[in-house]
Write a protein that holds these residues in place. Structure first.
Motif, PDB file in Angstrom:
ATOM      1  N   TYR A  12      73.624  27.669  20.179  1.00  0.00           N
ATOM      2  CA  TYR A  12      73.476  27.410  21.912  1.00  0.00           C
ATOM      3  C   TYR A  12      73.074  28.181  22.513  1.00  0.00           C
ATOM      4  CZ  TYR A  12      75.531  22.989  19.967  1.00  0.00           C
ATOM      5  OH  TYR A  12      75.458  21.570  19.471  1.00  0.00           O
ATOM      6  N   LEU A  13      73.261  28.923  22.466  1.00  0.00           N
ATOM      7  CA  LEU A  13      73.303  30.670  22.947  1.00  0.00           C
ATOM      8  C   LEU A  13      72.447  31.516  22.829  1.00  0.00           C
ATOM      9  CD1 LEU A  13      77.046  31.765  22.949  1.00  0.00           C
ATOM     10  CD2 LEU A  13      76.446  29.590  24.443  1.00  0.00           C
ATOM     11  N   ASP A  14      71.483  32.460  23.616  1.00  0.00           N
ATOM     12  CA  ASP A  14      70.205  33.118  23.550  1.00  0.00           C
ATOM     13  C   ASP A  14      71.262  34.264  22.121  1.00  0.00           C
ATOM     14  OD1 ASP A  14      68.681  31.384  25.077  1.00  0.00           O
ATOM     15  OD2 ASP A  14      69.175  32.560  27.311  1.00  0.00           O
ATOM     16  N   GLU A  15      71.817  35.048  22.954  1.00  0.00           N
ATOM     17  CA  GLU A  15      71.878  35.890  22.002  1.00  0.00           C
ATOM     18  C   GLU A  15      72.605  35.375  20.048  1.00  0.00           C
ATOM     19  OE1 GLU A  15      76.090  35.303  24.327  1.00  0.00           O
ATOM     20  OE2 GLU A  15      73.625  35.239  24.753  1.00  0.00           O
ATOM     21  N   ASN A  16      72.738  34.914  19.712  1.00  0.00           N
ATOM     22  CA  ASN A  16      73.268  34.380  18.783  1.00  0.00           C
ATOM     23  C   ASN A  16      71.373  33.554  17.191  1.00  0.00           C
ATOM     24  OD1 ASN A  16      75.160  34.939  18.514  1.00  0.00           O
ATOM     25  ND2 ASN A  16      76.274  33.153  19.316  1.00  0.00           N
ATOM     26  N   ARG A  17      69.910  33.761  18.378  1.00  0.00           N
ATOM     27  CA  ARG A  17      69.317  33.083  18.265  1.00  0.00           C
ATOM     28  C   ARG A  17      68.412  34.697  17.246  1.00  0.00           C
ATOM     29  NH1 ARG A  17      69.366  27.880  18.746  1.00  0.00           N
ATOM     30  NH2 ARG A  17      66.691  27.070  18.573  1.00  0.00           N
ATOM     31  N   LYS A  18      68.642  35.562  17.776  1.00  0.00           N
ATOM     32  CA  LYS A  18      67.702  36.371  17.473  1.00  0.00           C
ATOM     33  C   LYS A  18      67.567  36.442  15.905  1.00  0.00           C
ATOM     34  CE  LYS A  18      66.342  37.037  21.390  1.00  0.00           C
ATOM     35  NZ  LYS A  18      64.450  36.712  21.823  1.00  0.00           N
ATOM     36  N   GLY A  19      66.034  37.146  15.052  1.00  0.00           N
ATOM     37  CA  GLY A  19      66.542  37.551  13.658  1.00  0.00           C
ATOM     38  C   GLY A  19      66.765  38.392  13.424  1.00  0.00           C
ATOM     39  N   ARG A  29      73.407  34.409   8.424  1.00  0.00           N
ATOM     40  CA  ARG A  29      72.668  34.776   9.301  1.00  0.00           C
ATOM     41  C   ARG A  29      71.051  34.321   9.274  1.00  0.00           C
ATOM     42  NH1 ARG A  29      72.268  40.771   5.728  1.00  0.00           N
ATOM     43  NH2 ARG A  29      72.392  39.656   4.513  1.00  0.00           N
ATOM     44  N   VAL A  30      70.229  34.614  10.583  1.00  0.00           N
ATOM     45  CA  VAL A  30      68.831  34.346  10.343  1.00  0.00           C
ATOM     46  C   VAL A  30      68.080  34.793  10.422  1.00  0.00           C
ATOM     47  CG1 VAL A  30      67.626  33.633  12.770  1.00  0.00           C
ATOM     48  CG2 VAL A  30      70.160  33.824  13.113  1.00  0.00           C
ATOM     49  N   PRO A  31      67.527  34.448   9.218  1.00  0.00           N
ATOM     50  CA  PRO A  31      66.391  34.804   8.735  1.00  0.00           C
ATOM     51  C   PRO A  31      64.469  34.936   9.164  1.00  0.00           C
ATOM     52  CG  PRO A  31      66.965  33.146   7.644  1.00  0.00           C
ATOM     53  CD  PRO A  31      67.571  33.434   8.390  1.00  0.00           C
ATOM     54  N   VAL A  32      63.582  35.863   9.014  1.00  0.00           N
ATOM     55  CA  VAL A  32      62.872  34.828   9.615  1.00  0.00           C
ATOM     56  C   VAL A  32      61.845  35.058   8.326  1.00  0.00           C
ATOM     57  CG1 VAL A  32      61.321  36.497  11.081  1.00  0.00           C
ATOM     58  CG2 VAL A  32      62.924  36.742  12.114  1.00  0.00           C
ATOM     59  N   ILE A  33      60.385  34.791   8.070  1.00  0.00           N
ATOM     60  CA  ILE A  33      59.949  34.519   6.888  1.00  0.00           C
ATOM     61  C   ILE A  33      58.671  34.938   7.099  1.00  0.00           C
ATOM     62  CG2 ILE A  33      58.898  33.091   5.987  1.00  0.00           C
ATOM     63  CD1 ILE A  33      62.160  32.356   6.754  1.00  0.00           C
ATOM     64  N   ALA A  34      57.740  36.421   6.643  1.00  0.00           N
ATOM     65  CA  ALA A  34      56.405  36.285   7.444  1.00  0.00           C
ATOM     66  C   ALA A  34      55.668  35.951   6.091  1.00  0.00           C
ATOM     67  CB  ALA A  34      56.699  37.964   7.862  1.00  0.00           C
ATOM     68  N   GLY A  35      54.727  35.380   6.566  1.00  0.00           N
ATOM     69  CA  GLY A  35      53.661  35.125   4.711  1.00  0.00           C
ATOM     70  C   GLY A  35      53.256  33.696   5.193  1.00  0.00           C
ATOM     71  N   ALA A  38      59.401  39.157  19.197  1.00  0.00           N
ATOM     72  CA  ALA A  38      59.777  37.693  20.434  1.00  0.00           C
ATOM     73  C   ALA A  38      60.770  37.314  19.367  1.00  0.00           C
ATOM     74  CB  ALA A  38      58.886  36.123  20.526  1.00  0.00           C
ATOM     75  N   VAL A  39      61.168  37.189  18.457  1.00  0.00           N
ATOM     76  CA  VAL A  39      62.443  37.090  17.593  1.00  0.00           C
ATOM     77  C   VAL A  39      63.862  38.244  16.684  1.00  0.00           C
ATOM     78  CG1 VAL A  39      61.639  34.553  16.380  1.00  0.00           C
ATOM     79  CG2 VAL A  39      61.025  36.404  15.279  1.00  0.00           C
ATOM     80  N   CYS A  40      62.880  39.446  16.893  1.00  0.00           N
ATOM     81  CA  CYS A  40      63.751  40.095  16.944  1.00  0.00           C
ATOM     82  C   CYS A  40      62.715  41.004  17.769  1.00  0.00           C
ATOM     83  CB  CYS A  40      63.144  41.030  15.481  1.00  0.00           C
ATOM     84  SG  CYS A  40      63.097  39.747  13.739  1.00  0.00           S
ATOM     85  N   PRO A  41      63.647  41.738  18.925  1.00  0.00           N
ATOM     86  CA  PRO A  41      63.619  43.301  19.764  1.00  0.00           C
ATOM     87  C   PRO A  41      63.115  43.853  19.308  1.00  0.00           C
ATOM     88  CG  PRO A  41      65.388  41.375  20.412  1.00  0.00           C
ATOM     89  CD  PRO A  41      65.508  40.739  19.233  1.00  0.00           C
ATOM     90  N   ASP A  42      64.145  44.646  18.240  1.00  0.00           N
ATOM     91  CA  ASP A  42      63.603  45.569  17.925  1.00  0.00           C
ATOM     92  C   ASP A  42      63.486  45.918  16.473  1.00  0.00           C
ATOM     93  OD1 ASP A  42      63.328  48.495  16.890  1.00  0.00           O
ATOM     94  OD2 ASP A  42      65.170  49.321  17.928  1.00  0.00           O
ATOM     95  N   PRO A  43      62.454  45.236  15.645  1.00  0.00           N
ATOM     96  CA  PRO A  43      62.007  45.349  14.380  1.00  0.00           C
ATOM     97  C   PRO A  43      62.182  46.077  13.651  1.00  0.00           C
ATOM     98  CG  PRO A  43      59.982  44.429  15.963  1.00  0.00           C
ATOM     99  CD  PRO A  43      61.667  45.235  16.473  1.00  0.00           C
ATOM    100  N   ARG A  44      62.284  47.070  13.870  1.00  0.00           N
ATOM    101  CA  ARG A  44      62.778  48.956  13.372  1.00  0.00           C
ATOM    102  C   ARG A  44      63.626  48.786  12.399  1.00  0.00           C
ATOM    103  NH1 ARG A  44      61.451  52.965  17.742  1.00  0.00           N
ATOM    104  NH2 ARG A  44      62.995  51.185  18.525  1.00  0.00           N
ATOM    105  N   ILE A  45      65.289  47.914  13.183  1.00  0.00           N
ATOM    106  CA  ILE A  45      66.785  47.864  12.679  1.00  0.00           C
ATOM    107  C   ILE A  45      66.564  46.503  11.920  1.00  0.00           C
ATOM    108  CG2 ILE A  45      67.345  49.300  14.416  1.00  0.00           C
ATOM    109  CD1 ILE A  45      68.526  46.189  15.533  1.00  0.00           C
ATOM    110  N   VAL A  46      65.483  45.950  11.679  1.00  0.00           N
ATOM    111  CA  VAL A  46      65.635  44.928  10.883  1.00  0.00           C
ATOM    112  C   VAL A  46      66.882  44.905   9.327  1.00  0.00           C
ATOM    113  CG1 VAL A  46      65.075  42.570  10.561  1.00  0.00           C
ATOM    114  CG2 VAL A  46      65.126  43.157  13.227  1.00  0.00           C
TER     115      VAL A  46
END
Length: 420
Positions: free
Chosen positions: A178-185, A219-225, A265-273
């Motif tokens: 429900y909270l913004d900070e927990n919805r990031k990849g 955790r929150v995964p992000v899928i590309a492709g 948009a879903v990973c504010p700093d993709p370099r550390i993901v």
């Protein structure tokens, strides 16, 4: 630390709104405090998981009937999960009168509470569908994952019966997704090496979902492709398998799900993901691990976990046209009565039933079979990652996963289909 309640919420807790509301609010507040929530959030709609007798048993049934006796009603439009019987056809499924009546008590209690009788684990394809950004009170693993990810509403995995209390009060604790900070990849999965033969069938999405879930775990995964033409039913298969394989309740698919307009948009700093490359061999290995079947004979083919949509029933009708289910093999198709009636209007349900398919409505094989163990030790072919995870433990079956076309081939031949 006690939560901060509004004046209305305090009245609900104090019993001003009746003993049923008070009992429900006590549960919501206590659970909110356990989650560390500072406040409650009003919700726009709800979906309840606690519908099967084999989920809530006698104590849960008594609690529902207590709420009814106290005059409680759901405060927002509320849909509900499958029950422990096919309401119209339970006798033909080998369900005892005693077990059916236990389910009937639950059904009647929910109707008295004002619940919309969808009896489906895929409420997002029937009615009461949230809008993007809405706060909702949903439970059931695949439904929460789907509504969070594909629709972009906000939900968390609510324990059974707490979901009932949230529907009655119209409140959920402000925590988790429900909270913004927990919805990031938190993890990035990049698909590599897949040609056009992949991701045309829901089974590939199911296997990918299971693979991602095993790695991501809470955790929150992000899928590309994933292909741009990915359908809602294919995302449904991914959602269910990821939730079953790794307790995922939110994922982002770049270019497909509403919050994932870009990686940034879903990973504010993709370099550390944390990044994982996914290849065809990875999915083949995952699928092999899900397969536990031995030999070639197929006892049952099961599709509809989560429940089949009217469109999927149409696809199956086209595949099964002018064919018959083999002797010694059963084809079970699970759906809601709503989707069944749509398929019937289109003429597809008749084609499937004439071919020998058994279309169950408003229930789930894993709920039905827990009472009689009919399928224990049998071989089951399915395209569902969720069924592959749960059915061996609940029903004691051996699993072989196949695409929808392969499932139909298994049903008409009685033999496990070959795969690529």
């Amino acid at each position: 630390m006690p939560m901060k309640l509004t004046r209305k919420e305090q009245e609900m807790l104090n019993g001003t709104c009746g003993p049923g509301m008070q009992a429900a609010m006590e549960v919501v507040v206590k659970m909110g405090e356990l989650y560390g929530a500072e406040r409650l959030l009003p919700v726009q709609n709800a979906h309840i998981d606690a519908a099967a007798y084999t989920t809530i048993w006698e104590a849960g049934t008594d609690f529902l009937e207590y709420l009814v006796a106290c005059g409680a009603r759901v405060a927002v439009p509320t849909t509900i999960n499958p029950v422990s019987r096919d309401i119209e056809n339970w006798r033909n499924l080998g369900i005892s009168e005693e077990f059916a009546m236990k389910s009937k008590r639950i059904e009647e209690a929910y109707l008295a509470l004002g619940v919309i009788p969808t009896w489906t684990c895929a409420p997002y394809q029937s009615t009461n569908v949230p809008r993007f950004g809405e706060i909702v009170s949903w439970s059931e693993s695949n439904a929460v994952n789907y509504v969070n990810s594909v629709i972009g509403a906000r939900a968390e995995r609510l324990p059974d019966l707490m979901d009932v209390c949230c529907a009655v009060t119209g409140r959920v604790p402000a925590y988790g997704m429900y909270l913004d900070e927990n919805r990031k990849g938190e993890l990035l999965f990049v698909l590599e090496g897949f040609d056009d033969s992949w991701f045309r069938d829901t089974v590939d999405y199911a296997v990918l979902g299971y693979h991602v879930g095993e790695i991501a775990v809470n955790r929150v995964p992000v899928i590309a492709g994933l292909p741009a033409g990915t359908t809602a039913d294919q995302l449904k298969a991914f959602s269910a398998a990821a939730a079953s394989g790794g307790a995922i309740c939110l994922f982002h698919a770049l270019g497909l799900t509403p919050e994932a307009t870009s990686l940034e948009a879903v990973c504010p700093d993709p370099r550390i993901v944390e990044t994982h490359r996914v290849t065809p061999d990875d999915l083949r290995d995952t699928r092999k691990r899900l397969d536990t079947a031995a030999g070639e004979h197929v006892d049952m083919v099961l599709l509809g976990c989560p429940h089949l949509s009217a469109d999927e029933l149409g696809q199956l009708a086209r595949l099964l046209q002018d064919q018959k289910v083999a002797a010694g093999t059963e084809l079970w198709l699970m759906t809601s009565d709503t989707q069944y009636q749509l398929a019937r209007r289109a003429g597809n349900a008749q084609i499937l039933e004439e071919a020998g398919a058994l279309i169950t409505r408003d229930t789930c094989l894993m709920e039905i079979d827990e009472g009689n163990g009919r399928w224990r030790g049998k071989t089951l072919v399915t395209n569902s990652g969720k069924a592959a995870q749960y059915a061996p433990a609940i029903n004691g079956v051996r699993i072989h996963m196949a695409a929808m076309e392969g499932c139909v081939r298994a049903a008409v031949t009685g033999v496990i289909p070959r795969r690529r």
